[in-house]
Design a protein around this motif. Structure first.
Motif, PDB file in Angstrom:
ATOM      1  N   SER A 537      38.724  45.975  40.962  1.00  0.00           N
ATOM      2  CA  SER A 537      38.073  46.777  39.923  1.00  0.00           C
ATOM      3  C   SER A 537      39.088  47.629  39.172  1.00  0.00           C
ATOM      4  O   SER A 537      39.067  47.723  37.934  1.00  0.00           O
ATOM      5  CB  SER A 537      36.993  47.672  40.536  1.00  0.00           C
ATOM      6  OG  SER A 537      35.983  46.876  41.123  1.00  0.00           O
ATOM      7  N   THR A 540      41.411  45.383  37.021  1.00  0.00           N
ATOM      8  CA  THR A 540      40.791  44.835  35.809  1.00  0.00           C
ATOM      9  C   THR A 540      40.907  45.797  34.634  1.00  0.00           C
ATOM     10  O   THR A 540      41.014  45.378  33.478  1.00  0.00           O
ATOM     11  CB  THR A 540      39.311  44.491  36.079  1.00  0.00           C
ATOM     12  OG1 THR A 540      39.244  43.572  37.171  1.00  0.00           O
ATOM     13  CG2 THR A 540      38.664  43.862  34.861  1.00  0.00           C
ATOM     14  N   TYR A 564      38.506  38.621  39.733  1.00  0.00           N
ATOM     15  CA  TYR A 564      37.143  38.267  40.148  1.00  0.00           C
ATOM     16  C   TYR A 564      37.161  37.343  41.365  1.00  0.00           C
ATOM     17  O   TYR A 564      36.277  37.424  42.236  1.00  0.00           O
ATOM     18  CB  TYR A 564      36.389  37.620  38.988  1.00  0.00           C
ATOM     19  CG  TYR A 564      35.808  38.621  38.019  1.00  0.00           C
ATOM     20  CD1 TYR A 564      34.791  39.478  38.417  1.00  0.00           C
ATOM     21  CD2 TYR A 564      36.276  38.713  36.712  1.00  0.00           C
ATOM     22  CE1 TYR A 564      34.250  40.407  37.530  1.00  0.00           C
ATOM     23  CE2 TYR A 564      35.751  39.635  35.816  1.00  0.00           C
ATOM     24  CZ  TYR A 564      34.741  40.482  36.239  1.00  0.00           C
ATOM     25  OH  TYR A 564      34.210  41.399  35.377  1.00  0.00           O
ATOM     26  N   LYS A 567      37.655  39.590  44.189  1.00  0.00           N
ATOM     27  CA  LYS A 567      36.437  40.378  44.415  1.00  0.00           C
ATOM     28  C   LYS A 567      35.414  39.586  45.220  1.00  0.00           C
ATOM     29  O   LYS A 567      34.677  40.137  46.049  1.00  0.00           O
ATOM     30  CB  LYS A 567      35.849  40.802  43.067  1.00  0.00           C
ATOM     31  CG  LYS A 567      34.639  41.727  43.176  1.00  0.00           C
ATOM     32  CD  LYS A 567      34.105  42.098  41.792  1.00  0.00           C
ATOM     33  CE  LYS A 567      32.857  42.964  41.916  1.00  0.00           C
ATOM     34  NZ  LYS A 567      32.260  43.237  40.580  1.00  0.00           N
TER      35      LYS A 567
END
Length: 653
Positions: A537, A540, A564, A567
């Motif tokens: 997060s 990004t 992602y 993640k």
């Protein structure tokens, strides 16, 4: 065109000629040659029809001129019927009848119509002149002797006498007399002729006064208007007024000025715009002439190309496509102009039209194999397309032509790094360092190559050498940040990458724009550090900042995809993998020749999505195969590993 003798004729004609739009010159209609007006239509027995006019007929054939002015002789038995329009010869007879009946205005209108549909212009204009003369004789009445005397005085340059005689006429005429306009035109001519004498004696201020008086009396004295514009054009502060006057002549004189005069005035306007450095407008006016009469005057083509080129130069950074359009037009005029072709190719490179840029650079090199930077720029186009072998060929040619070309040598080293030939690349970097020891680029590239080889201490020595000379060098700090990241010294990496971002943000806007790629790279590398230390997060955020700086940055999209993917390891949400796939596909779309993007996407399909979404395993395996094969064809380094995966997947499918 003289302003005396036939001025009354012109004034009568002006009332009968339909004035066209003031914008028609640049639309191309003012200067266009008149097309044959349609008068008759032949309906043929085969169903076809021809528009034009019948020239001759006999019992066996019809001689016919079509709208392209081609003369055809057609057998009468091939013609179904003739739909006859107005015939110029018939109209001419009607005009003769009106003239005989002393309907002079009507005769002039009919003769003009006959000219418009293809009648003999020279003969009909003579008849119009006769009608005007007779009309003048009728209308002058008691003023005939005065007018005759004034015209004699004008012919003999007795301007003071002519002025006194005209003013006497005006004083004696009733205000409602139709002859006052003619008298004012004669007085306008006196002022115009006096102005010419003053110009000859270099008394320009008095000449201007006389010309202004002439135009106040007769705004349609086009020669006076042109002469005043000529005077103004010699004074830089009055060139705008000169342009306006020339335009006024073109606009109001569309029906009475001949083609050569229109071209001459249009050329004057174009040259004045050049003097004002307004090349966009100069181009319009030069083009209005060149596109219809390229041989109008010596040097017109050169001036036209010069305007096209300056327009291209003025817009190439803000609107490269407009520059390309201008240069394409210029090359139609001068197809062997290497400088134009070089500028065209450079603009094509700027808009990333690599195929056409390559085409133009190859033409340039056919003309001159040693043209300045052509080999180098051609190599850049091939590099952008991922055709590294071709890029290497042309960079080597550039270096052969200019052996001390520092940038070409470093660029060749960069190409060899991408091709996996680190040893040869380092040899070129060292050569460049010997040529320009005080420039940093080759040393930074040499440090980067050592980093890629895992020789971190050697890379650090090169960078510390540069930092000792200039601790604020952007490229050196950026590479130091990358090195520290690869060494897993994440705090140090963040420090150097922060320095890069700060240094660039403190630059003036124009210089910051030059370093936007460096800023995006620093944000990207900093995001990669955060991905390793703080999670997807946080990472990004930096990847998205990189896209703000450099929209459509392929590596930023790829790293967002990687974030992602990471993640997903904690969320186990298929939606995260779909976002990873979406961003990696975007990276591949933007840079299809990058082997690392193909590798990363192949691994996502093969080793992650196929397990997470087992119901679609076969589809993911097929996509993984496609990306692995692209990785190899694009020059990826881990060939044996990927070939093993390809064999494994092929057997499974």
């Amino acid at each position: 065109m003289k302003s005396h003798g036939n001025s009354h004729w012109r004034s009568i004609l002006r009332t009968r000629l339909q004035r066209t739009s003031r914008a028609t010159l640049l639309a191309g209609t003012v200067l266009a040659a008149g097309a044959l007006a349609q008068a008759d239509t032949l309906i043929l027995k085969n169903g076809q029809s021809l528009d034009g006019r019948v020239l001759e007929e006999n019992e066996r054939t019809v001689k016919f001129q079509d709208v392209r002015r081609m003369v055809l002789v057609l057998p009468l038995d091939t013609i179904e019927r003739i739909e006859r329009g107005k015939n110029p010869l018939v109209l001419e007879e009607e005009g003769d009848k009106a003239l005989k009946e002393k309907d002079y205005e009507g005769a002039i209108d009919i003769y003009r119509e006959a000219i418009d549909i293809g009648g003999d212009a020279k003969r009909l204009e003579h008849k119009m002149a006769d009608a005007v003369r007779l009309m003048e004789e009728r209308d002058l009445g008691p003023w005939a002797d005065d007018v005759k005397a004034i015209r004699r005085m004008l012919a003999e340059n007795e301007l003071d006498g002519a002025e006194a005689r005209v003013r006497g006429m005006l004083a004696a005429m009733p205000e409602t007399s139709a002859m006052r306009e003619m008298a004012r035109e004669l007085l306008s001519t006196v002022h115009y002729r006096r102005a010419l004498n003053l110009i000859d004696s270099i008394d320009y201020f008095s000449a201007e006064r006389e010309l202004r008086s002439s135009l106040e009396l007769n705004p349609f004295n086009f020669e006076a208007c042109v002469q005043l514009a000529d005077l103004y054009s010699q004074v830089s502060s009055r060139r705008g007024q000169a342009i306006d006057l020339y335009k006024r002549v073109l606009e109001d004189g569309q029906q009475t000025l001949d083609e050569d005069r229109k071209f001459e005035i249009t050329d004057k306007i174009a040259r004045l715009y050049v003097q004002q450095n307004d090349y966009a407008n100069a181009l319009q006016y030069f083009g209005a002439i060149y596109e219809q009469r390229p041989d109008f005057r010596s040097g017109l083509g050169t001036d036209y190309v010069g305007a096209l080129r300056r327009v291209a130069e003025d817009v190439d950074t803000e609107d490269p496509q407009k520059a390309i359009d201008s240069l394409d037009r210029a090359l139609l005029v001068q197809p062997y102009n290497d400088e134009l072709r070089s500028e065209l190719a450079r603009n094509l490179l700027a808009i990333e039209n690599y195929d056409r840029a390559i085409e133009e650079y190859l033409k340039l090199l056919d003309s001159d194999p040693n043209y300045h930077r052509a080999n180098h720029n051609l190599a850049s186009a091939y590099t952008a397309k991922g055709e590294l072998g071709e890029a290497r060929v042309y960079l080597r040619r550039e270096i052969e032509n200019t052996p001390g070309n520092y940038d070409a040598i470093v660029d060749l080293g960069d190409i060899l790094i991408q091709m996996g030939d680190y040893e040869q690349a380092q040899a070129y970097y060292r050569q460049a360092r010997e040529i320009e020891p005080n420039l940093t680029r080759a040393t930074v590239a040499l440090a980067a190559s050592e980093r890629l080889l895992g020789n971190y201490p050697a890379a650090r020595r090169y960078l510390q050498e540069l930092l000792a000379r200039n601790e604020d060098d952007i490229e050196t700090n950026l590479e130091m940040g990358r090195l520290a990241k690869d060494e897993k010294k994440y705090d140090e990496a963040t420090k150097f990458l922060d320095i890069v971002v700060t240094l660039i943000e403190e630059l003036p806007d124009s210089e910051e724009e030059e370093h936007k790629t460096d800023k995006a790279d620093a944000l990207l590398a900093r995001g990669e550090v955060k991905l390793l230390t703080k999670g997807p997060s946080t990472a990004t955020g930096d990847f998205n900042k990189a896209l703000e700086v450099y929209p459509d940055y392929p590596a930023a999209y790829f790293n967002i995809g990687a974030a992602y993917e990471k993640k997903y390891n904690s969320s186990k949400e298929i939606a995260d993998l779909k976002l990873a796939e979406e961003n990696m596909l975007k990276a591949r779309e933007l840079d299809p020749a990058n082997p690392e993007f193909a590798f990363g996407l192949g691994v996502l399909y093969h080793q992650v999505l196929a397990s997470a979404d087992a119901s679609n395993e076969g589809e993911y395996f097929s996509k993984a195969l496609e990306n692995y094969r692209d990785y190899i064809s694009n020059g990826g380094a881990q060939v044996s590993k990927v070939e093993g995966w390809i064999s494994e997947l092929s057997a499974g499918l």
